[in-house]
Motif scaffolding. Structure first.
Motif, PDB file in Angstrom:
ATOM      1  N   THR B 185     -77.577 -30.456  55.841  1.00 22.19           N
ATOM      2  CA  THR B 185     -76.698 -30.651  54.703  1.00 22.19           C
ATOM      3  C   THR B 185     -77.124 -31.924  53.971  1.00 22.19           C
ATOM      4  OG1 THR B 185     -74.962 -29.742  56.070  1.00 22.19           O
ATOM      5  CG2 THR B 185     -74.280 -30.793  54.033  1.00 22.19           C
ATOM      6  N   VAL B 186     -77.112 -31.880  52.615  1.00 19.87           N
ATOM      7  CA  VAL B 186     -77.619 -33.017  51.850  1.00 19.87           C
ATOM      8  C   VAL B 186     -76.539 -33.545  50.908  1.00 19.87           C
ATOM      9  CG1 VAL B 186     -79.361 -33.797  50.194  1.00 19.87           C
ATOM     10  CG2 VAL B 186     -79.984 -32.101  51.923  1.00 19.87           C
ATOM     11  N   PHE B 187     -76.339 -34.854  50.976  1.00 15.40           N
ATOM     12  CA  PHE B 187     -75.471 -35.517  50.003  1.00 15.40           C
ATOM     13  C   PHE B 187     -76.361 -36.441  49.192  1.00 15.40           C
ATOM     14  CE2 PHE B 187     -72.278 -38.892  48.899  1.00 15.40           C
ATOM     15  CZ  PHE B 187     -71.558 -38.092  48.043  1.00 15.40           C
ATOM     16  N   LEU B 188     -76.457 -36.136  47.893  1.00 17.18           N
ATOM     17  CA  LEU B 188     -77.465 -36.763  47.051  1.00 17.18           C
ATOM     18  C   LEU B 188     -76.805 -37.613  45.977  1.00 17.18           C
ATOM     19  CD1 LEU B 188     -80.451 -36.807  45.932  1.00 17.18           C
ATOM     20  CD2 LEU B 188     -79.885 -34.699  44.740  1.00 17.18           C
ATOM     21  N   VAL B 189     -77.115 -38.898  45.973  1.00 14.92           N
ATOM     22  CA  VAL B 189     -76.622 -39.777  44.916  1.00 14.92           C
ATOM     23  C   VAL B 189     -77.744 -39.944  43.911  1.00 14.92           C
ATOM     24  CG1 VAL B 189     -75.952 -42.144  44.408  1.00 14.92           C
ATOM     25  CG2 VAL B 189     -75.005 -40.989  46.398  1.00 14.92           C
ATOM     26  N   GLU B 190     -77.481 -39.621  42.650  1.00 14.93           N
ATOM     27  CA  GLU B 190     -78.569 -39.617  41.666  1.00 14.93           C
ATOM     28  C   GLU B 190     -78.133 -40.114  40.297  1.00 14.93           C
ATOM     29  OE1 GLU B 190     -81.482 -39.443  40.709  1.00 14.93           O
ATOM     30  OE2 GLU B 190     -82.528 -38.932  42.536  1.00 14.93           O
ATOM     31  N   GLN B 191     -79.096 -40.747  39.621  1.00 22.63           N
ATOM     32  CA  GLN B 191     -78.888 -41.057  38.208  1.00 22.63           C
ATOM     33  C   GLN B 191     -79.518 -39.973  37.351  1.00 22.63           C
ATOM     34  OE1 GLN B 191     -80.335 -44.999  37.195  1.00 22.63           O
ATOM     35  NE2 GLN B 191     -78.192 -45.493  36.834  1.00 22.63           N
ATOM     36  N   ASN B 192     -80.519 -39.337  37.947  1.00 24.27           N
ATOM     37  CA  ASN B 192     -81.245 -38.273  37.270  1.00 24.27           C
ATOM     38  C   ASN B 192     -80.375 -37.011  37.302  1.00 24.27           C
ATOM     39  OD1 ASN B 192     -83.117 -36.463  36.369  1.00 24.27           O
ATOM     40  ND2 ASN B 192     -84.790 -37.360  37.573  1.00 24.27           N
ATOM     41  N   ALA B 193     -79.283 -37.034  36.481  1.00 19.73           N
ATOM     42  CA  ALA B 193     -78.224 -36.028  36.622  1.00 19.73           C
ATOM     43  C   ALA B 193     -78.725 -34.606  36.381  1.00 19.73           C
ATOM     44  CB  ALA B 193     -77.090 -36.348  35.656  1.00 19.73           C
ATOM     45  N   HIS B 194     -79.610 -34.461  35.434  1.00 19.17           N
ATOM     46  CA  HIS B 194     -80.039 -33.113  35.054  1.00 19.17           C
ATOM     47  C   HIS B 194     -80.660 -32.373  36.241  1.00 19.17           C
ATOM     48  CE1 HIS B 194     -81.076 -30.042  32.182  1.00 19.17           C
ATOM     49  NE2 HIS B 194     -82.281 -29.970  32.737  1.00 19.17           N
ATOM     50  N   GLN B 195     -81.670 -32.987  36.853  1.00 23.85           N
ATOM     51  CA  GLN B 195     -82.336 -32.314  37.961  1.00 23.85           C
ATOM     52  C   GLN B 195     -81.460 -32.242  39.207  1.00 23.85           C
ATOM     53  OE1 GLN B 195     -86.040 -34.423  37.171  1.00 23.85           O
ATOM     54  NE2 GLN B 195     -87.127 -32.647  37.991  1.00 23.85           N
ATOM     55  N   ALA B 196     -80.667 -33.264  39.409  1.00 22.39           N
ATOM     56  CA  ALA B 196     -79.798 -33.263  40.580  1.00 22.39           C
ATOM     57  C   ALA B 196     -78.813 -32.108  40.505  1.00 22.39           C
ATOM     58  CB  ALA B 196     -79.059 -34.602  40.685  1.00 22.39           C
ATOM     59  N   LEU B 197     -78.221 -31.905  39.313  1.00 20.89           N
ATOM     60  CA  LEU B 197     -77.225 -30.832  39.168  1.00 20.89           C
ATOM     61  C   LEU B 197     -77.885 -29.463  39.272  1.00 20.89           C
ATOM     62  CD1 LEU B 197     -74.947 -32.314  36.391  1.00 20.89           C
ATOM     63  CD2 LEU B 197     -74.364 -31.912  38.780  1.00 20.89           C
ATOM     64  N   GLN B 198     -79.153 -29.380  38.917  1.00 15.65           N
ATOM     65  CA  GLN B 198     -79.841 -28.089  39.006  1.00 15.65           C
ATOM     66  C   GLN B 198     -79.989 -27.608  40.445  1.00 15.65           C
ATOM     67  OE1 GLN B 198     -83.432 -28.568  36.710  1.00 15.65           O
ATOM     68  NE2 GLN B 198     -82.603 -27.295  35.077  1.00 15.65           N
ATOM     69  N   ILE B 199     -80.228 -28.535  41.376  1.00 15.10           N
ATOM     70  CA  ILE B 199     -80.409 -28.067  42.748  1.00 15.10           C
ATOM     71  C   ILE B 199     -79.121 -28.130  43.546  1.00 15.10           C
ATOM     72  CG2 ILE B 199     -82.847 -28.745  42.808  1.00 15.10           C
ATOM     73  CD1 ILE B 199     -81.936 -30.955  44.817  1.00 15.10           C
ATOM     74  N   ALA B 200     -78.070 -28.761  42.971  1.00 10.47           N
ATOM     75  CA  ALA B 200     -76.856 -28.976  43.765  1.00 10.47           C
ATOM     76  C   ALA B 200     -75.949 -27.754  43.720  1.00 10.47           C
ATOM     77  CB  ALA B 200     -76.112 -30.195  43.233  1.00 10.47           C
ATOM     78  N   ASP B 201     -75.270 -27.477  44.860  1.00  6.59           N
ATOM     79  CA  ASP B 201     -74.239 -26.452  44.864  1.00  6.59           C
ATOM     80  C   ASP B 201     -73.007 -26.971  44.141  1.00  6.59           C
ATOM     81  OD1 ASP B 201     -75.670 -24.591  46.604  1.00  6.59           O
ATOM     82  OD2 ASP B 201     -75.433 -26.183  48.088  1.00  6.59           O
ATOM     83  N   ARG B 202     -72.659 -28.211  44.463  1.00  4.68           N
ATOM     84  CA  ARG B 202     -71.490 -28.797  43.813  1.00  4.68           C
ATOM     85  C   ARG B 202     -71.817 -30.229  43.431  1.00  4.68           C
ATOM     86  NH1 ARG B 202     -67.237 -29.719  46.524  1.00  4.68           N
ATOM     87  NH2 ARG B 202     -68.213 -29.696  48.575  1.00  4.68           N
TER      88      ARG B 202
END
Lengths: 409, 233
Positions: B185-202
């Motif tokens: 399970t991955v919890f990802l903190v990102e500033q690069n919102a575009h790519q982060a949201l693309q791979i994130a479930d939520r």
């Protein structure tokens, strides 16, 4: 240029202030009167010399690189380090059979500093904890043997493990509250603890004999056989009787030397193994990044404590050997200058470099003896060597190299 | 798997987190986005217990870990690749990785190394090089690899793409997907919102220490407020 002139003038002025009480004013006693004879010419000469050197400084040291260059030391790879160690060892074992009595005795002292240096190297060099109170554990080791002998009649060999254990225990107990601190704060608190141990030994007069210390501590035996002119117990055998030799006090000196050598080799071997073990890597990792270590589930306090305790153990070993060699311990032997000297061994040798520490320990004990003719100027020369080292070789005599491959980029 | 309940965190008198609640379920990639100073790193560090939450609870796999010391939290099956990578510059790549599995047996370490080297072939090439001599992207791979060495069930990543070249960034995101496929399970903190949201479930959006939005990744990508504030569209 004017900046240069100003620097040179300030340096010359400082020299005059520093030099006046040392060589500028001489006390002379004539009958019952003390007279002060000034030697202003010498002060002026010294100031002029410093003024000139400072003025020419930029031309001697260009672009931050020194025009006077020391020959480059070979960067020793681990394999070469091992060969260097073996050569040193061979010389070490042969030494007492060729050297004079005084030389062997001096070498024994040097080896005590090798043990202390290697022990402190674990704390300062490997784990990166600046410990200025290392001499306290040395004192505990020495006093453990002295007290055990004095009150319970223990011999050297029975006391040695106890001394190591006591020093380790002291390291553990002192380290526990102290190791939450970092850097300068840690240095100050350890400095304080070192002094506290010494002062306690000084003031617990009933137990430790106070400033007089404890004397008459026996030398080690050879597997239970005494190395004295006459056996202390009725009907006992002594070493020279057993081997059919005539008694010579030289034998004891050589024996002490060989023991010290074995102790030093043991310390080197153990610390060399430790640094290759996971715990050794944890020390290095902690020295580099404490937060990263915590994020990997390491308990920084436990890791530091292990280094502190192990370092103290070796100081305890060295301490009890020191007590046996001197036959006398008193708080005078364990002052702060001793801590500073051991730290100087580690820093001069190159932090974390074992071969470097061994060389530095030998240099620091042997050089003052060679320079005995210069008597009062010894400390001055010592300071000068330190300053020059920091300018030309701040990483130490033989800096530690880590095994690694350089890739062409 | 991981639940934060109304967590408040203070730096002295400053309240950096003001009652934040999140939930990360098993097998998900959950991302936390927000501007500089919103409290993203603070939130992640609060999970790790440094600093500890001043009120509220942090629950990992049913166990309250709010007041445990950091080194104990990190041995319970979660790992972090911290902000700024924090690799050990003087240690070699292999030694860096070994530090990640300090308490594992020798065999587990061997398996872990093999696993990380398969994920990052680049690290195998550099295995005897010092960590500090590598490029930023390689160091980031090393930091992620090191955190995977302890075989965590939950991986916390703090800005893994900060300051990296676009090509390396997409590599890192590919790796994150692979890691999830392996069951982490991955919890990802990102500033690069575009790519982060693309791979994130939520995803969660943090603003000034408060949670302002939470939705699925695609919904957040489509959300007008998020687009204006974080995606520059």
């Amino acid at each position: 240029m004017s900046q240069n002139l100003k620097n040179a003038a300030i340096a010359a002025l400082l020299t005059a202030v520093l030099v006046t009480p040392i060589i500028g004013l001489q006390l002379q006693r004539q009958n019952f009167e003390l007279t002060l004879i000034p030697h202003w010419d010498k002060v002026v000469l010294a100031s002029a010399a410093v003024f000139l050197i400072q003025l020419l400084h930029p031309y001697l040291f260009r672009n931050g690189r020194t025009a006077i260059r020391l020959p480059a030391w070979p960067q020793l790879q681990p394999r070469q380090q091992r060969i260097g160690m073996l050569v040193l060892l061979a010389i070490g074992f042969a030494w007492p059979f060729f050297g004079s009595r005084g030389a062997v005795d001096l070498a024994t002292l040097a080896l005590i500093y090798v043990v202390l240096g290697l022990g402190l190297n674990i704390v300062v060099g490997f784990a990166g904890l600046l410990d200025l109170g290392y001499v306290g554990f040395y004192a505990i080791g020495g006093y453990t043997y002295a007290l055990l002998y004095n009150y319970f009649g223990f011999g050297f060999w029975e006391s040695l493990p106890v001394a190591a254990a006591m020093a380790a225990l002291a390291g553990f107990l002192l380290g526990f509250p102290v190791l939450r601190l970092r850097g300068d704060y840690l240095a100050i608190v350890t400095l304080g603890f070192g002094e506290i141990i010494r002062l306690m030994l000084n003031n617990m007069t009933e137990l430790t004999g106070g400033p007089d210390g404890i004397s008459g501590i026996p030398k080690p035996t050879v597997f239970g056989i005494e190395m004295t002119r006459r056996a202390s117990t009725e009907g006992g055998t002594t070493f020279h009787e057993l081997l059919g030799l005539s008694y010579q006090s030289q034998h004891m000196v050589i024996y002490m030397y060989l023991l010290a050598l074995i102790l030093a080799v043991f310390t080197w071997f153990v610390s060399n193994r430790l640094i290759r073990m996971p715990i050794g890597r944890a020390w290095e990792a902690l020295r580099e990044d404490e937060i990263a270590c915590r994020s990997l589930g390491l308990n920084p306090t436990a890791v530091k404590l292990s280094a502190f305790t192990l370092g103290a153990t070796f100081a305890g070993l060295a301490g009890s050997f020191f007590a046996a060699r001197q036959g006398l311990v008193n708080p005078e032997s364990f002052t702060f200058i001793e801590s500073a000297l051991i730290l100087a061994v580690v820093v001069l040798g190159g932090m974390g470099s074992q071969l470097g520490v061994v060389l530095a320990a030998i240099l620091i004990t042997v050089l003052p003896e060679i320079a005995r003719g210069l008597a009062e100027y010894r400390m001055l020369i010592f300071g000068l060597v330190m300053v020059l080292m920091m300018i030309w070789r701040p990483q130490g005599l033989l800096p530690a190299t880590r095994p690694q491959v350089e890739l062409p980029t | 798997m991981l639940v934060l309940e109304r967590v408040h965190t203070h730096y002295g008198a400053v309240e950096a987190l003001q009652g934040v609640s999140i939930e990360v379920r098993k097998g998900e990639i959950v991302t936390l986005i927000g501007a500089n100073g919103a409290g993203k790193t603070t939130l992640l560090m609060t999970i790790c217990g440094s600093p500890q939450a001043s009120s509220g609870r942090v629950i990992f796999e049913g166990e309250d870990i709010t007041h445990l010391p950091t080194h104990e939290i990190m041995r319970r099956g979660l790992a972090v690749s911290p902000e700024g990578r924090r690799i050990f510059p003087e240690l070699t790549v292999t030694e860096n990785l070994q530090m990640g599995a300090f308490y594992a047996s020798r065999r587990e370490i061997e398996e872990g190394l093999e696993h990380v080297f398969t994920l990052f072939p680049r690290l195998r090439e550099r295995s005897s090089q010092r960590g500090g001599t590598m490029s930023g992207g390689e160091q980031q791979m090393l930091a992620i690899g090191r955190s995977l060495m302890s075989r965590p069930r939950l991986l916390l990543l703090d800005e893994p793409t900060l300051g990296l070249a676009p090509m390396i960034i997409s590599q890192i995101f590919d790796i994150i997907r692979t890691i999830r496929e392996e069951g982490v399970t991955v919890f990802l903190v990102e500033q690069n919102a575009h790519q982060a949201l693309q791979i994130a479930d939520r995803g969660y959006v943090l603003e000034n220490g408060r949670m302002v939005l939470s939705d699925t990744g695609p919904n957040l990508l489509a959300n007008d407020g998020v687009r204006r504030a974080y995606l520059g569209a």
